[in-house]
Motif scaffolding. Structure first.
Motif, PDB file in Angstrom:
ATOM      1  N   UNK A   1      71.394 -20.387 -83.611  1.00 54.89           N
ATOM      2  CA  UNK A   1      72.085 -21.639 -83.312  1.00 54.89           C
ATOM      3  C   UNK A   1      73.469 -21.318 -82.776  1.00 54.89           C
ATOM      4  N   UNK A   2      73.804 -21.883 -81.628  1.00 53.28           N
ATOM      5  CA  UNK A   2      75.092 -21.658 -80.980  1.00 53.28           C
ATOM      6  C   UNK A   2      75.803 -23.000 -80.887  1.00 53.28           C
ATOM      7  N   UNK A   3      77.020 -23.077 -81.427  1.00 52.86           N
ATOM      8  CA  UNK A   3      77.745 -24.339 -81.352  1.00 52.86           C
ATOM      9  C   UNK A   3      79.243 -24.082 -81.282  1.00 52.86           C
ATOM     10  N   UNK A   4      80.004 -25.175 -81.256  1.00 48.54           N
ATOM     11  CA  UNK A   4      81.451 -25.050 -81.050  1.00 48.54           C
ATOM     12  C   UNK A   4      82.195 -26.096 -81.860  1.00 48.54           C
ATOM     13  N   UNK A   5      83.514 -25.906 -81.974  1.00 49.53           N
ATOM     14  CA  UNK A   5      84.360 -26.853 -82.682  1.00 49.53           C
ATOM     15  C   UNK A   5      85.740 -26.282 -82.913  1.00 49.53           C
ATOM     16  N   UNK A   6      86.567 -27.046 -83.580  1.00 47.73           N
ATOM     17  CA  UNK A   6      87.890 -26.563 -83.961  1.00 47.73           C
ATOM     18  C   UNK A   6      87.788 -25.532 -85.070  1.00 47.73           C
ATOM     19  N   UNK A   7      88.886 -24.890 -85.370  1.00 50.21           N
ATOM     20  CA  UNK A   7      88.861 -23.814 -86.352  1.00 50.21           C
ATOM     21  C   UNK A   7      88.429 -24.324 -87.730  1.00 50.21           C
ATOM     22  N   UNK A   8      88.673 -25.585 -88.029  1.00 55.01           N
ATOM     23  CA  UNK A   8      88.261 -26.173 -89.306  1.00 55.01           C
ATOM     24  C   UNK A   8      87.090 -27.145 -89.122  1.00 55.01           C
ATOM     25  N   UNK A   9      86.253 -26.874 -88.141  1.00 56.52           N
ATOM     26  CA  UNK A   9      85.146 -27.771 -87.826  1.00 56.52           C
ATOM     27  C   UNK A   9      84.158 -27.919 -88.977  1.00 56.52           C
TER      28      UNK A   9
ATOM     29  N   UNK B   1      80.223 -23.328 -70.751  1.00 55.95           N
ATOM     30  CA  UNK B   1      79.905 -22.108 -70.001  1.00 55.95           C
ATOM     31  C   UNK B   1      79.899 -20.896 -70.934  1.00 55.95           C
ATOM     32  N   UNK B   2      80.855 -20.852 -71.857  1.00 60.88           N
ATOM     33  CA  UNK B   2      80.922 -19.741 -72.816  1.00 60.88           C
ATOM     34  C   UNK B   2      79.672 -19.717 -73.686  1.00 60.88           C
ATOM     35  N   UNK B   3      79.232 -20.878 -74.160  1.00 56.67           N
ATOM     36  CA  UNK B   3      78.032 -20.923 -74.993  1.00 56.67           C
ATOM     37  C   UNK B   3      76.787 -20.530 -74.199  1.00 56.67           C
ATOM     38  N   UNK B   4      76.727 -20.940 -72.934  1.00 52.22           N
ATOM     39  CA  UNK B   4      75.601 -20.536 -72.086  1.00 52.22           C
ATOM     40  C   UNK B   4      75.587 -19.024 -71.895  1.00 52.22           C
TER      41      UNK B   4
ATOM     42  N   UNK C   1      72.702 -16.296 -72.939  1.00 52.69           N
ATOM     43  CA  UNK C   1      72.178 -15.290 -72.026  1.00 52.69           C
ATOM     44  C   UNK C   1      72.277 -13.886 -72.581  1.00 52.69           C
ATOM     45  N   UNK C   2      73.387 -13.594 -73.244  1.00 55.36           N
ATOM     46  CA  UNK C   2      73.590 -12.252 -73.799  1.00 55.36           C
ATOM     47  C   UNK C   2      72.622 -11.956 -74.935  1.00 55.36           C
ATOM     48  N   UNK C   3      72.422 -12.912 -75.833  1.00 54.30           N
ATOM     49  CA  UNK C   3      71.544 -12.635 -76.970  1.00 54.30           C
ATOM     50  C   UNK C   3      70.083 -12.554 -76.547  1.00 54.30           C
ATOM     51  N   UNK C   4      69.761 -13.189 -75.423  1.00 53.73           N
ATOM     52  CA  UNK C   4      68.384 -13.109 -74.941  1.00 53.73           C
ATOM     53  C   UNK C   4      68.019 -11.685 -74.528  1.00 53.73           C
ATOM     54  N   UNK C   5      69.021 -10.902 -74.153  1.00 54.42           N
ATOM     55  CA  UNK C   5      68.770  -9.522 -73.747  1.00 54.42           C
ATOM     56  C   UNK C   5      68.304  -8.663 -74.915  1.00 54.42           C
ATOM     57  N   UNK C   6      68.641  -9.105 -76.141  1.00 50.54           N
ATOM     58  CA  UNK C   6      68.227  -8.353 -77.321  1.00 50.54           C
ATOM     59  C   UNK C   6      66.983  -8.950 -77.967  1.00 50.54           C
ATOM     60  N   UNK C   7      66.377  -9.907 -77.282  1.00 54.84           N
ATOM     61  CA  UNK C   7      65.140 -10.485 -77.781  1.00 54.84           C
ATOM     62  C   UNK C   7      65.307 -11.747 -78.590  1.00 54.84           C
ATOM     63  N   UNK C   8      66.528 -12.213 -78.784  1.00 52.55           N
ATOM     64  CA  UNK C   8      66.764 -13.451 -79.518  1.00 52.55           C
ATOM     65  C   UNK C   8      66.719 -14.648 -78.563  1.00 52.55           C
ATOM     66  N   UNK C   9      66.498 -15.816 -79.122  1.00 47.32           N
ATOM     67  CA  UNK C   9      66.481 -17.035 -78.324  1.00 47.32           C
ATOM     68  C   UNK C   9      67.449 -18.031 -78.930  1.00 47.32           C
ATOM     69  N   UNK C  10      68.448 -18.416 -78.158  1.00 45.12           N
ATOM     70  CA  UNK C  10      69.490 -19.293 -78.661  1.00 45.12           C
ATOM     71  C   UNK C  10      69.259 -20.759 -78.317  1.00 45.12           C
ATOM     72  N   UNK C  11      69.750 -21.605 -79.198  1.00 45.12           N
ATOM     73  CA  UNK C  11      69.701 -23.057 -78.996  1.00 45.12           C
ATOM     74  C   UNK C  11      71.131 -23.566 -79.091  1.00 45.12           C
ATOM     75  N   UNK C  12      71.597 -24.213 -78.050  1.00 44.21           N
ATOM     76  CA  UNK C  12      72.979 -24.689 -78.011  1.00 44.21           C
ATOM     77  C   UNK C  12      73.058 -26.108 -78.568  1.00 44.21           C
TER      78      UNK C  12
END
Length: 328
Positions: free
Chosen positions: A66-74, A131-134, A138-149
């Protein structure tokens, strides 16, 4: 109505209580509170309701990260990290901070829950977080993982069904309690919680006023954001729904110093409310929103509403970084 599939993560249903002394202080109105701060501990708050739908979609898509974003205290980032750990998934959190953060509050819990954390500046967050999350996916897919944003606050078409379902829950509780709520009030920080309540209210023709109090940006911004979320939600439904932009009711004027920034009157209000009702609000969302609600009632802006339900969306961990700002 057929909703998208979900998984069970939260402790539901959450209870509804009347705020006895707070209501009496405000006069001829009944204020109730729905304790969504009690949906769990690690996953406490409103975010887990949305994650029940978003993470189900991730699992069905074969994702393991799972890939997500937020403030430092999210709160959302912390809940995402907790859900990932509980389900044996990985979590990557893109968090906004312009300085080296103190290891406290939600940020500490993110670390404790084993999430990978990537810190970016406020400027990067505003202009490039997607763009950063995308790129991370892409990077984790190279190691065989599949990310969901998952977007900020899980406020998107699939996530908003968490509060569509919550609206069904509220309707059931109304019948059990013998109460009809004229309006439902919620803090608005990313739009998904409001969007879910509004969508169910519209489709089921409940006829309630769904009132949002924005804690950042402005009312016009969130009206447009809610419309965008509703359009995306519509892709999951097989039923049309009609509404007008003016049906989306956002009360502006209580952002204060800005998102996650507190001033004295807000902190004093949180302290007085906690001592009065034995319920702790947070400084980012519910503190600002409940303060705003109290001011609007005092101004006479909500005349005609007899029974109001306030959604307590959690966030107590965000209080600890502000402990030195309180005056007792």
């Amino acid at each position: 109505m057929r909703l998208p599939d979900s998984i069970n993560l939260a402790n539901l249903p959450t209870k509804i209580e009347r705020l006895e002394r707070f209501s009496e202080n405000l006069g001829d109105i009944n204020i109730y509170i729905k304790r969504d701060d009690q949906t769990g501990t690690e996953i406490a708050g409103n975010k887990v309701r949305k994650l029940e739908y978003a993470v189900k979609e991730a699992l069905d898509s074969g994702c393991d990260t799972l890939i997500t974003c937020g403030g430092i205290q999210s709160n959302h980032a912390r809940a995402t990290a907790a859900v990932a750990a509980r389900l044996g998934m990985k979590a990557v959190l893109v968090l906004r901070s312009d300085e080296t953060p103190q290891l406290e509050g939600n940020y500490f819990l993110d670390k404790l829950l084993g999430a990978k954390i990537i810190l970016i500046s406020s400027k990067e967050y505003a202009t490039a977080r997607n763009e950063i999350m995308e790129n991370i996916r892409g990077e984790i897919s190279k190691s065989g993982s599949k990310g969901y944003i998952i977007p900020e606050g899980a406020s998107n078409g699939i996530g908003t069904f968490g509060y569509f379902k919550a609206m069904e829950e509220i309707k059931q509780q109304e019948e059990e309690m013998g109460i009809i709520f004229d309006g439902i009030v919620v803090a608005v920080g990313s739009g998904g919680t409001y969007g879910g309540l509004f969508l169910a209210n519209t489709l089921y023709k409940y006829g309630k006023r769904i009132i949002g109090i924005n804690v950042c940006d402005n009312a016009e911004y969130f009206k447009n954001k809610v419309i965008s979320i509703l359009e995306e939600s519509g892709l999951y439904l097989n039923e049309p729904f009609l509404y007008q932009k003016n049906d989306i009711e956002i009360i502006d004027g209580y952002v204060g110093r800005g998102y996650a920034l507190s001033d004295k009157k807000e902190l004093d209000f949180i302290y007085n409310f906690s001592a009065m009702e034995g319920i702790i609000l947070d400084p980012v969302y519910t503190g600002k929103a409940m303060y705003g609600l109290s001011q609007e009632i005092k101004k006479g802006s909500l005349i005609g509403l007899k029974n109001l339900l306030f959604i307590h969306s959690g966030g107590v961990f965000g209080l600890f970084p502000k402990r030195d700002m309180f005056e007792f």
